[in-house]
Design an enzyme around this catalytic site. Structure first.
Site, PDB file in Angstrom:
ATOM      1  N   LYS A 120       0.830  -1.207   0.000  1.00 45.43           N
ATOM      2  CA  LYS A 120       0.000   0.000   0.000  1.00 45.43           C
ATOM      3  C   LYS A 120       0.867   1.260   0.000  1.00 45.43           C
ATOM      4  O   LYS A 120       0.489   2.273  -0.600  1.00 45.43           O
ATOM      5  CB  LYS A 120      -0.921   0.021   1.224  1.00 45.43           C
ATOM      6  N   ARG A 133       3.863  13.777 -14.124  1.00 42.41           N
ATOM      7  CA  ARG A 133       3.462  13.765 -15.539  1.00 42.41           C
ATOM      8  C   ARG A 133       2.437  14.859 -15.845  1.00 42.41           C
ATOM      9  O   ARG A 133       1.897  14.917 -16.936  1.00 42.41           O
ATOM     10  CB  ARG A 133       2.884  12.395 -15.897  1.00 42.41           C
ATOM     11  N   HIS A 143      -9.296   9.154  -5.737  1.00 42.98           N
ATOM     12  CA  HIS A 143      -7.951   8.591  -5.802  1.00 42.98           C
ATOM     13  C   HIS A 143      -7.195   8.817  -4.494  1.00 42.98           C
ATOM     14  O   HIS A 143      -6.613   7.884  -3.925  1.00 42.98           O
ATOM     15  CB  HIS A 143      -7.187   9.220  -6.970  1.00 42.98           C
ATOM     16  N   HIS A 146      -8.874   6.887  -1.546  1.00 41.98           N
ATOM     17  CA  HIS A 146      -8.654   5.451  -1.670  1.00 41.98           C
ATOM     18  C   HIS A 146      -7.257   5.057  -1.181  1.00 41.98           C
ATOM     19  O   HIS A 146      -7.100   4.159  -0.350  1.00 41.98           O
ATOM     20  CB  HIS A 146      -8.844   5.036  -3.135  1.00 41.98           C
ATOM     21  N   LYS A 200     -11.354  -1.787 -20.048  1.00 44.71           N
ATOM     22  CA  LYS A 200     -11.063  -0.765 -19.040  1.00 44.71           C
ATOM     23  C   LYS A 200     -12.115  -0.710 -17.935  1.00 44.71           C
ATOM     24  O   LYS A 200     -11.789  -0.646 -16.750  1.00 44.71           O
ATOM     25  CB  LYS A 200     -10.948   0.605 -19.706  1.00 44.71           C
ATOM     26  N   GLN A 207     -13.554  -3.910  -8.897  1.00 42.84           N
ATOM     27  CA  GLN A 207     -13.418  -3.235  -7.609  1.00 42.84           C
ATOM     28  C   GLN A 207     -14.760  -3.171  -6.884  1.00 42.84           C
ATOM     29  O   GLN A 207     -14.833  -3.399  -5.669  1.00 42.84           O
ATOM     30  CB  GLN A 207     -12.842  -1.828  -7.805  1.00 42.84           C
TER      31      GLN A 207
END
Length: 266
Positions: A120, A133, A143, A146, A200, A207
């Site tokens: 993790k 990036r 995100h 999580h 995708k 999940q």
């Protein structure tokens, strides 16, 4: 309110006394939550403040090779954790199984649990790659939440809840991560491999299925505390927190799936 606070204090005391093996305290990051929290706080500061500011006037890093290696390692890492977890779960169903705290099974469970927690921490690199990036739009609340909550919960569950309950959860999660990081690995190879990424939406679907199974499992533990030969030694407060976590994840990932895929096809 007073009774609620008393309930919290009582359960915290129970959880604090639930440490079964002092050897765990000698392992990296496990003596105190300080190390884990320092890494977590540093991560938040970088991905939310320092990183975007640093990249503001700089060209985006490509990081293709690093990302390919990172995702490939995560796939094999997840396969290893899933295999270790399944091995313990199979033993849980065997006639010889008495308790996870039998020496051999206990050590295997703690070892796989620690590697899961370590995994993790390495997954925090996902967000750092987004920032470097200049993909800041992908640094969403979902995100960040999580990754953050998973790091914190995996540490506390390993520290205070080292048993069958968490082994089932992290094995399920690691199995899903095989799918997820396989997708990321192929995506990192370049645009010419895009034709192989038709699945995708299956990543998010897997999940959601994971969280659904997780929620059902935790609810069954509340209703039937001896399920899967589990002795009634787990503080219910932690089980309730895991249920709440599963519900929040189901809501957030369902909302993401609806906005990402259902809206486009409407």
């Amino acid at each position: 309110m007073e009774s609620f606070l008393q309930y919290i204090v009582t359960n915290y005391t129970e959880i604090s006394k639930n440490i079964k093996d002092p050897v765990l305290n000698t392992w990296l990051f496990m003596d105190s939550p300080t190390y884990m929290l320092c890494i977590y706080i540093t991560y938040l500061i970088f991905v939310l403040k320092v990183g975007p500011k640093m990249m503001e006037k700089r060209p985006a890093f490509q990081l293709r090779t690093i990302m390919i290696l990172h995702n490939m390692i995560q796939v094999f890492f997840s396969i290893g954790i899933t295999s270790m977890g399944l091995n313990i779960i199979i033993k849980m169903f065997s006639d010889e199984y008495n308790s996870l705290y039998d020496t051999e099974i206990k050590y295997t469970g703690l070892t796989s649990g620690w590697w899961y927690f370590f995994g993790k921490l390495t997954e925090l690199l996902d967000t750092i790659f987004f920032v470097l990036r200049k993909k800041q739009d992908q640094v969403s609340f979902l995100h960040i939440y999580h990754h953050s909550i998973t790091v914190i919960f995996s540490w506390y569950c390993l520290k205070y809840l080292p048993g069958e309950q968490t082994i089932v959860v992290f094995t399920l999660n690691s199995a899903v991560h095989i799918i997820m990081y396989s997708y990321y690995f192929i995506a990192a190879l370049g645009s010419k491999y895009k034709k192989y990424l038709w699945w995708k939406k299956c990543v998010t679907q897997s999940q959601l299925i994971q969280f659904g199974i997780w929620l059902i499992y935790e609810v069954l533990i509340i209703i039937f505390p001896n399920i899967l030969t589990m002795e009634c030694r787990t503080p219910k407060f932690l089980t309730y927190l895991l249920i709440l976590k599963a519900i929040i994840f189901i809501y957030l990932f369902s909302d993401f799936y609806r906005k990402k895929y259902k809206t486009k096809t409407a």
